[in-house]
Design a protein around this motif. Structure first.
Motif, PDB file in Angstrom:
ATOM      1  N   GLU A  54       0.842  -1.186   0.000  1.00 35.21           N
ATOM      2  CA  GLU A  54       0.000   0.000   0.000  1.00 35.21           C
ATOM      3  C   GLU A  54       0.887   1.249   0.000  1.00 35.21           C
ATOM      4  O   GLU A  54       2.076   1.188   0.331  1.00 35.21           O
ATOM      5  N   ASN A  55       0.282   2.379  -0.369  1.00 37.19           N
ATOM      6  CA  ASN A  55       1.017   3.637  -0.313  1.00 37.19           C
ATOM      7  C   ASN A  55       0.215   4.672   0.453  1.00 37.19           C
ATOM      8  O   ASN A  55      -0.979   4.494   0.711  1.00 37.19           O
ATOM      9  N   THR A  56       0.870   5.751   0.839  1.00 35.51           N
ATOM     10  CA  THR A  56       0.209   6.851   1.532  1.00 35.51           C
ATOM     11  C   THR A  56       0.612   8.163   0.867  1.00 35.51           C
ATOM     12  O   THR A  56       1.582   8.226   0.118  1.00 35.51           O
ATOM     13  N   ASP A  57      -0.153   9.204   1.148  1.00 35.23           N
ATOM     14  CA  ASP A  57       0.132  10.549   0.627  1.00 35.23           C
ATOM     15  C   ASP A  57       0.263  10.558  -0.896  1.00 35.23           C
ATOM     16  O   ASP A  57       1.144  11.216  -1.460  1.00 35.23           O
ATOM     17  N   PHE A  58      -0.641   9.845  -1.549  1.00 33.35           N
ATOM     18  CA  PHE A  58      -0.606   9.780  -3.009  1.00 33.35           C
ATOM     19  C   PHE A  58      -0.969  11.130  -3.614  1.00 33.35           C
ATOM     20  O   PHE A  58      -1.912  11.788  -3.193  1.00 33.35           O
ATOM     21  N   GLU A  59      -0.216  11.541  -4.624  1.00 33.64           N
ATOM     22  CA  GLU A  59      -0.495  12.765  -5.364  1.00 33.64           C
ATOM     23  C   GLU A  59      -0.301  12.489  -6.856  1.00 33.64           C
ATOM     24  O   GLU A  59       0.691  11.890  -7.258  1.00 33.64           O
ATOM     25  N   GLY A  65       3.052  12.893 -13.982  1.00 34.39           N
ATOM     26  CA  GLY A  65       3.453  11.746 -13.186  1.00 34.39           C
ATOM     27  C   GLY A  65       2.679  11.669 -11.890  1.00 34.39           C
ATOM     28  O   GLY A  65       1.639  12.323 -11.728  1.00 34.39           O
ATOM     29  N   ALA A  66       3.183  10.879 -10.963  1.00 33.47           N
ATOM     30  CA  ALA A  66       2.536  10.715  -9.667  1.00 33.47           C
ATOM     31  C   ALA A  66       3.582  10.348  -8.638  1.00 33.47           C
ATOM     32  O   ALA A  66       4.689   9.894  -8.977  1.00 33.47           O
ATOM     33  N   GLN A  67       3.236  10.551  -7.380  1.00 37.84           N
ATOM     34  CA  GLN A  67       4.151  10.174  -6.310  1.00 37.84           C
ATOM     35  C   GLN A  67       3.365   9.734  -5.087  1.00 37.84           C
ATOM     36  O   GLN A  67       2.188  10.058  -4.927  1.00 37.84           O
ATOM     37  N   ALA A  68       4.034   8.961  -4.222  1.00 39.68           N
ATOM     38  CA  ALA A  68       3.425   8.507  -2.979  1.00 39.68           C
ATOM     39  C   ALA A  68       4.537   8.020  -2.060  1.00 39.68           C
ATOM     40  O   ALA A  68       5.675   7.781  -2.499  1.00 39.68           O
ATOM     41  N   ASP A  69       4.217   7.879  -0.796  1.00 40.79           N
ATOM     42  CA  ASP A  69       5.161   7.291   0.153  1.00 40.79           C
ATOM     43  C   ASP A  69       4.925   5.786   0.198  1.00 40.79           C
ATOM     44  O   ASP A  69       3.798   5.333   0.418  1.00 40.79           O
ATOM     45  N   VAL A  70       5.994   5.039  -0.028  1.00 37.48           N
ATOM     46  CA  VAL A  70       5.924   3.580  -0.025  1.00 37.48           C
ATOM     47  C   VAL A  70       7.038   3.048   0.870  1.00 37.48           C
ATOM     48  O   VAL A  70       8.222   3.320   0.629  1.00 37.48           O
ATOM     49  N   LEU A  71       6.651   2.355   1.912  1.00 35.69           N
ATOM     50  CA  LEU A  71       7.624   1.764   2.834  1.00 35.69           C
ATOM     51  C   LEU A  71       8.625   2.811   3.329  1.00 35.69           C
ATOM     52  O   LEU A  71       9.828   2.558   3.435  1.00 35.69           O
ATOM     53  N   GLU A  73       9.592   5.656   1.906  1.00 37.62           N
ATOM     54  CA  GLU A  73      10.328   6.422   0.903  1.00 37.62           C
ATOM     55  C   GLU A  73       9.348   7.093  -0.067  1.00 37.62           C
ATOM     56  O   GLU A  73       8.290   6.551  -0.369  1.00 37.62           O
ATOM     57  N   THR A  74       9.730   8.266  -0.576  1.00 37.13           N
ATOM     58  CA  THR A  74       8.920   8.930  -1.588  1.00 37.13           C
ATOM     59  C   THR A  74       9.250   8.345  -2.952  1.00 37.13           C
ATOM     60  O   THR A  74      10.386   8.422  -3.409  1.00 37.13           O
ATOM     61  N   ILE A  75       8.256   7.757  -3.575  1.00 41.08           N
ATOM     62  CA  ILE A  75       8.430   7.142  -4.892  1.00 41.08           C
ATOM     63  C   ILE A  75       7.768   8.041  -5.926  1.00 41.08           C
ATOM     64  O   ILE A  75       6.606   8.438  -5.771  1.00 41.08           O
ATOM     65  N   ARG A  76       8.502   8.374  -6.969  1.00 36.32           N
ATOM     66  CA  ARG A  76       7.958   9.164  -8.071  1.00 36.32           C
ATOM     67  C   ARG A  76       7.995   8.337  -9.351  1.00 36.32           C
ATOM     68  O   ARG A  76       8.993   7.672  -9.638  1.00 36.32           O
ATOM     69  N   VAL A  77       6.925   8.432 -10.103  1.00 32.85           N
ATOM     70  CA  VAL A  77       6.800   7.707 -11.363  1.00 32.85           C
ATOM     71  C   VAL A  77       6.255   8.673 -12.402  1.00 32.85           C
ATOM     72  O   VAL A  77       5.266   9.358 -12.147  1.00 32.85           O
ATOM     73  N   GLY A  78       6.924   8.746 -13.549  1.00 29.66           N
ATOM     74  CA  GLY A  78       6.392   9.650 -14.559  1.00 29.66           C
ATOM     75  C   GLY A  78       7.362   9.983 -15.660  1.00 29.66           C
ATOM     76  O   GLY A  78       8.318   9.248 -15.926  1.00 29.66           O
ATOM     77  N   LYS A  79       7.122  11.127 -16.271  1.00 28.60           N
ATOM     78  CA  LYS A  79       7.917  11.567 -17.404  1.00 28.60           C
ATOM     79  C   LYS A  79       9.264  12.130 -16.955  1.00 28.60           C
ATOM     80  O   LYS A  79       9.452  12.515 -15.793  1.00 28.60           O
ATOM     81  N   ARG A  80      10.152  12.208 -17.909  1.00 26.65           N
ATOM     82  CA  ARG A  80      11.497  12.737 -17.660  1.00 26.65           C
ATOM     83  C   ARG A  80      11.447  14.142 -17.049  1.00 26.65           C
ATOM     84  O   ARG A  80      12.116  14.416 -16.048  1.00 26.65           O
ATOM     85  N   TRP A 110       9.594   6.682 -15.997  1.00 21.56           N
ATOM     86  CA  TRP A 110      10.761   6.696 -15.122  1.00 21.56           C
ATOM     87  C   TRP A 110      10.351   6.471 -13.671  1.00 21.56           C
ATOM     88  O   TRP A 110       9.247   6.834 -13.254  1.00 21.56           O
ATOM     89  N   VAL A 111      11.267   5.874 -12.892  1.00 24.00           N
ATOM     90  CA  VAL A 111      10.975   5.515 -11.503  1.00 24.00           C
ATOM     91  C   VAL A 111      12.105   5.991 -10.597  1.00 24.00           C
ATOM     92  O   VAL A 111      13.283   5.732 -10.874  1.00 24.00           O
ATOM     93  N   THR A 112      11.756   6.692  -9.502  1.00 26.18           N
ATOM     94  CA  THR A 112      12.772   7.122  -8.543  1.00 26.18           C
ATOM     95  C   THR A 112      12.334   6.794  -7.122  1.00 26.18           C
ATOM     96  O   THR A 112      11.141   6.680  -6.831  1.00 26.18           O
ATOM     97  N   GLU A 113      13.323   6.646  -6.264  1.00 28.03           N
ATOM     98  CA  GLU A 113      13.098   6.436  -4.836  1.00 28.03           C
ATOM     99  C   GLU A 113      13.847   7.546  -4.108  1.00 28.03           C
ATOM    100  O   GLU A 113      15.077   7.582  -4.147  1.00 28.03           O
ATOM    101  N   GLY A 114      13.109   8.461  -3.486  1.00 28.47           N
ATOM    102  CA  GLY A 114      13.761   9.651  -2.943  1.00 28.47           C
ATOM    103  C   GLY A 114      14.343  10.454  -4.093  1.00 28.47           C
ATOM    104  O   GLY A 114      13.648  10.794  -5.044  1.00 28.47           O
TER     105      GLY A 114
END
Length: 220
Positions: A54-59, A65-71, A73-80, A110-114
């Motif tokens: 599950e995630n929290t603080d989804f935006e 793109g989109a981001q949320a806190d997962v475990l 960490e802030t995870i971001r997924v989206g365009k360059r 693209w996928v980032t962690e922090g």
């Protein structure tokens, strides 16, 4: 125009990451989304029996793109551009690899962690075998087709070339799509807008005719 079943076509990762983690993190961001590309990644994760946390603080940032806190960490997924605007650097060798996939008509997420780049996932959305003939028929009866997409210009150009469509607009936002519809109408054109996502509601509403698939049908 497509088969309606986008699929994960390729996964390329930065040093220290792995395919399992990339799919898991993108799936947790997209698990509550009805976007076809998000559903493709969730489906691939389920096929591989990857647990989706599950995630929290989804935006969500439509068209970016989109981001949320997962475990924790802030995870971001989206365009360059979305990631770069958040201060995340993308390595040139990965950008080169993404460029090759875009030229094949694939969409790269693209996928980032922090602030750490983990990698990217490429999605293929195969064109239906009947689409080229359908587009040619529309051209013959005098209907102009414009591809208007939030995807990058390389992907848009590849699809346009395959379908014989001369006019395409790439990397546009939902507001840009609405503006295009309104601009064409102001020139005296009657405009039909076809889409497959809820983000395109403003353009659907502005068009003379709204044609929606998937999540767009409820608001068409």
């Amino acid at each position: 125009m497509t088969e309606g079943h986008p699929q994960v076509a390729d996964i390329f990762k930065a040093t220290g990451s792995d395919n399992f983690k990339l799919l898991q993190l993108v799936a947790t961001i997209g698990r509550h989304s009805e976007h076809p590309l998000a559903r493709a990644i969730v489906k691939e994760s389920e096929k591989r029996e990857i647990e989706i946390p599950e995630n929290t603080d989804f935006e969500s940032y439509p068209g970016a793109g989109a981001q949320a806190d997962v475990l924790g960490e802030t995870i971001r997924v989206g365009k360059r551009a979305y990631l770069q605007n958040n201060g995340i650097a993308l390595r040139q060798e990965l950008l080169n690899q993404a460029q090759d996939l875009k030229k094949q008509g694939k969409t790269v997420t693209w996928v980032t962690e922090g602030k750490v780049l983990l990698g990217a996932i490429a999605i293929a959305d195969p064109i239906k075998s009947t689409t080229p003939d359908a587009i040619a028929t529309l051209h013959r009866i005098g209907i102009k087709i414009i591809i208007c997409t939030g995807d990058n210009s390389d992907t848009a150009q590849a699809v346009s070339s395959t379908l014989g469509i001369q006019d395409y607009r790439a990397e546009v936002s939902p507001k840009d799509k609405q503006d295009l519809v309104e601009d064409l109408k102001s020139q005296g054109h009657r405009v039909a807008m076809a889409c497959d996502g809820i983000n395109d509601v403003p353009a659907l509403a502005a068009a003379d005719l709204g044609i929606a698939m998937g999540t767009g049908t409820g608001v068409a």
